[in-house]
Design an enzyme around this catalytic site. Structure first.
Site, PDB file in Angstrom:
ATOM      1  NE  ARG A  61      -4.203  -1.618   0.251  1.00 27.52           N
ATOM      2  CZ  ARG A  61      -4.270  -2.908  -0.109  1.00 27.52           C
ATOM      3  NH1 ARG A  61      -3.232  -3.494  -0.680  1.00 27.52           N
ATOM      4  NH2 ARG A  61      -5.379  -3.578   0.074  1.00 27.52           N
TER       5      ARG A  61
ATOM      6  CB  SER B  84      -8.960  -1.221   3.846  1.00 30.16           C
ATOM      7  OG  SER B  84      -9.260  -2.540   3.533  1.00 30.16           O
TER       8      SER B  84
ATOM      9  CD  GLU C 259      -6.000   0.977   1.982  1.00 21.06           C
ATOM     10  OE1 GLU C 259      -5.902  -0.122   2.533  1.00 21.06           O
ATOM     11  OE2 GLU C 259      -6.728   1.183   0.993  1.00 21.06           O
TER      12      GLU C 259
END
Ligand code: EPU
Length: 337
Positions: free
Chosen positions: A163, A237, A333
């Site tokens: 990520r 998320s 995130e």
């Protein structure tokens, strides 16, 4: 290029928050970047939106917003085994996945149904069901805001991590991604070992899945676990799965044997943040018309009348409670604006 003034961003963020943007410049062709440069737009801070699917808007935006809408899927090279594609940053990610699945080009089918646009996929190296987009990206084309020039970052220069990439960390805000180049496979054995994919295929009696079978299975699993942003505002998320030392993980495991861990290397493991949050009883929690999704504890939702500030307040409470209980810091995130 289109210019809009005083527009609501409600339809441009998947949380569906109704904040105002003073000025929006809609880029339809990459050459529009030079026009924006001559207008002096890049001398001051700007915001860039593509799919708006990894974004929490907490206030009105007074600085210019650039909307990336340049399209196009072009084959640049083809061999017996591979196809190389150059894709405009403004292409919808899932539509691009389906374009490839329909042609039996493999490599990104496990990333079906992820919201957002192609230009954003390298920034946080999107991933799901055992696949990360970094494994199919050959290079990323960017516009350099300071020099008014286009540049190419080869895969290894993008510094892809879980990520993360150079575009999210070291060189954040310096470039605008305009195109992404992919290398996909013509003779491909789909990856089915992660999570529930095999189970989903078995349910349908499929033992030798095609690329389309895997795309369909992933789509079904995502639909059953994750809320559709068209119906319930969310950004997938909200938190990243934290990476902790193996020493800390072993200590925690003694106290919490059900802790869900994914091995990374000899020294580090990734922890399922969803499990940490879930075990603290947050799943299904609602306050101020925002909440935690009842089927996936990593997903924060807008139930209709909440605000970005309410989501941020809730996210911080979750962060604190995880920190107090497990001594683990959860990172967001999503980007907070
Ligand atoms: N779990 C819980 N409670 C929950 C949900 C999950 O305890 O509410 C446990 C599950 O039992 C499982 C573990 O947590 O053992 C992991 O759950 P899951 O497989 O659903 O994946 P995740 O780690 O929660 C990640 C990605 C998702 C991606 C899925 C599937 C991150 C931050 N999230 O979620 O990506 O779809 O794996 O590969 O890495 C996104 O980034 O927006 C996203 C949705």
């Amino acid at each position: 290029m289109n210019k809009l003034e005083n527009q609501s961003l409600k339809s441009l963020n998947t949380f569906g928050f109704d904040v105002n943007a003073a000025q929006i410049f809609e880029v339809q062709e990459v050459s529009d970047m030079h026009k924006l440069y001559s207008m002096g737009l890049f001398n001051n801070p700007i915001r860039v939106i593509s799919g708006g699917s990894n974004l929490l808007l907490t206030q009105d935006i007074e600085i210019p917003v650039i909307l990336i809408r340049n399209k196009g899927i072009i084959i640049t090279q083809e061999t017996n085994d591979h196809v190389f594609l150059k894709v405009g940053a403004g292409e919808n990610w899932h539509d691009f996945v389906i374009h490839c699945v329909e042609r039996n080009w493999g490599g990104i089918e496990n990333l079906s149904l992820i919201p957002g646009c192609v230009g954003a996929c390298p920034i946080q190296n999107i991933g799901a069901y055992g696949t990360e987009v970094k494994d199919t990206i050959t290079s990323v084309e960017v516009f350099n805001r300071a020099t008014n020039e286009f540049e190419t970052f080869q895969n290894h220069e993008c510094k892809f991590e879980y990520r993360d990439s150079i575009f999210k960390s070291q060189r954040k805000d310096e470039y605008i991604i305009t195109d992404v180049e992919f290398k996909l496979h013509k003779n491909w054995t789909p990856k089915t070992s992660y999570g529930d994919i095999n189970q989903q295929l078995a349910k349908q009696g499929i033992s030798s899945p095609t690329i389309k079978d895997v795309s369909d299975a992933v789509t079904e699993i995502r639909k059953s676990k994750l809320p559709d942003p068209v119906e319930i505002g969310n950004s997938g998320s909200f938190f990243k799965n934290p990476i902790i030392s193996k020493t800390l993980a072993d200590k925690l495991l003694q106290e919490y044997p059900a802790l869900k861990l994914f091995p990374i290397n000899e020294q580090e493991v990734k922890v399922a943040a969803a499990w940490l949050i879930d075990s603290l009883g947050w799943k299904g929690h609602t306050e101020n018309d925002v909440g935690v999704h009842e089927k996936q504890a990593l997903v924060l939702i807008n139930k209709g009348n909440g605000s970005g500030k309410d989501i941020l307040h809730l996210a911080r409470k979750i962060q604190d409670s995880v920190n107090v209980k497990f001594g683990i810091k959860l990172d967001f995130e999503v980007n907070i604006w």
